[in-house]
Motif scaffolding. Structure first.
Motif, PDB file in Angstrom:
ATOM      1  N   LYS A  33       0.851  -1.189   0.000  1.00 46.81           N
ATOM      2  CA  LYS A  33       0.000   0.000   0.000  1.00 46.81           C
ATOM      3  C   LYS A  33       0.885   1.236   0.000  1.00 46.81           C
ATOM      4  O   LYS A  33       2.021   1.200   0.479  1.00 46.81           O
ATOM      5  CB  LYS A  33      -0.874   0.023   1.258  1.00 46.81           C
ATOM      6  N   ALA A  34       0.352   2.331  -0.503  1.00 51.54           N
ATOM      7  CA  ALA A  34       1.095   3.592  -0.491  1.00 51.54           C
ATOM      8  C   ALA A  34       1.408   3.977   0.950  1.00 51.54           C
ATOM      9  O   ALA A  34       0.559   3.878   1.836  1.00 51.54           O
ATOM     10  CB  ALA A  34       0.281   4.694  -1.162  1.00 51.54           C
ATOM     11  N   GLY A  35       2.635   4.372   1.194  1.00 48.82           N
ATOM     12  CA  GLY A  35       3.045   4.789   2.536  1.00 48.82           C
ATOM     13  C   GLY A  35       3.622   3.666   3.377  1.00 48.82           C
ATOM     14  O   GLY A  35       4.017   3.893   4.509  1.00 48.82           O
ATOM     15  N   GLU A  36       3.703   2.446   2.830  1.00 49.51           N
ATOM     16  CA  GLU A  36       4.324   1.338   3.560  1.00 49.51           C
ATOM     17  C   GLU A  36       5.823   1.359   3.335  1.00 49.51           C
ATOM     18  O   GLU A  36       6.306   1.691   2.253  1.00 49.51           O
ATOM     19  CB  GLU A  36       3.789  -0.016   3.057  1.00 49.51           C
ATOM     20  N   ILE A  37       6.560   0.972   4.349  1.00 45.63           N
ATOM     21  CA  ILE A  37       8.012   0.875   4.226  1.00 45.63           C
ATOM     22  C   ILE A  37       8.331  -0.389   3.428  1.00 45.63           C
ATOM     23  O   ILE A  37       7.851  -1.478   3.755  1.00 45.63           O
ATOM     24  CB  ILE A  37       8.683   0.849   5.612  1.00 45.63           C
ATOM     25  N   ILE A  38       9.158  -0.234   2.365  1.00 45.20           N
ATOM     26  CA  ILE A  38       9.521  -1.382   1.547  1.00 45.20           C
ATOM     27  C   ILE A  38      10.992  -1.768   1.706  1.00 45.20           C
ATOM     28  O   ILE A  38      11.399  -2.862   1.338  1.00 45.20           O
ATOM     29  CB  ILE A  38       9.203  -1.125   0.044  1.00 45.20           C
ATOM     30  N   GLN A  39      11.794  -0.860   2.281  1.00 42.61           N
ATOM     31  CA  GLN A  39      13.206  -1.151   2.519  1.00 42.61           C
ATOM     32  C   GLN A  39      13.708  -0.252   3.646  1.00 42.61           C
ATOM     33  O   GLN A  39      13.325   0.917   3.735  1.00 42.61           O
ATOM     34  CB  GLN A  39      14.030  -0.899   1.261  1.00 42.61           C
TER      35      GLN A  39
END
Length: 187
Positions: free
Chosen positions: A156-162
């Motif tokens: 989702k937009a705004g989730e931390i991916i790294q």
């Protein structure tokens, strides 16, 4: 031009002293009632002067206590910030070790890990806590710094991916925000 509280206080003291002098050196005393009234006025002026001095002393004590607490809690901020790259480098060194390297130089790597743990213990002792976000956590601009945005499927937009680097706080102030990559997926 607005006067500071200290200047106003000093002006009030000067005015009270002038009134006091006029009461003391007034040579015309008609009746005992006038003398009593003058003594009451002098008493009131001195009591007012005393109360103002007492209030100012209490305010100065409170300001000094607040300044002392801030110096105690945040006086080491610059040193703390300077130590963060040391932690980062040690973490990178430990994270980059392969199993073969661990077998060949186990004692050396264990020494680096122990030193890193001791550094973390010293940080904790002095009120420095680590901000360690996980992939999938919601981005918080108060604790995280977005290094990049990328559309990643399944997020989702705004989730931390790294997570690029951990952040650190000194008591309730940010020393360094955690550096993260954030998903920019719409909806």
């Amino acid at each position: 031009m607005a006067e500071s509280k200290e200047e106003q206080f000093l002006d009030d003291i000067e005015q009270a002293e002038a009134e006091e002098q006029s009461v003391i050196f007034d040579d015309v005393v008609d009746t005992p009632e006038d003398e009593i009234e003058q003594l009451r006025a002098e008493r009131d002026a001195l009591q007012d002067k005393f109360m103002r001095a007492l209030a100012e002393a209490e305010n100065a004590r409170k300001r000094a206590q607040k300044d002392r607490m801030e110096a105690e809690n945040y006086g080491g901020t610059k040193l703390s910030r300077d130590l963060l790259p040391v932690f980062d480098n040690m973490k990178r060194a430990v994270d980059s070790v392969t199993e073969e390297q661990r077998e060949a130089a186990g004692a050396l790597i264990e020494g680096i890990e122990l030193t890193m743990r001791e550094l973390i213990n010293v940080f904790n002792k002095h009120g420095i806590r680590m901000i360690n976000p996980e992939v999938g956590d919601k981005f918080d601009p108060q604790e995280h710094e977005a290094m990049f945005e990328a559309p990643v499927p399944g997020t989702k937009a705004g989730e931390i991916i790294q997570v690029s680097a951990q952040g650190f706080m000194l008591h309730d102030r940010i020393l360094r925000p955690a550096q993260v990559g954030v998903s920019s997926n719409p909806g």
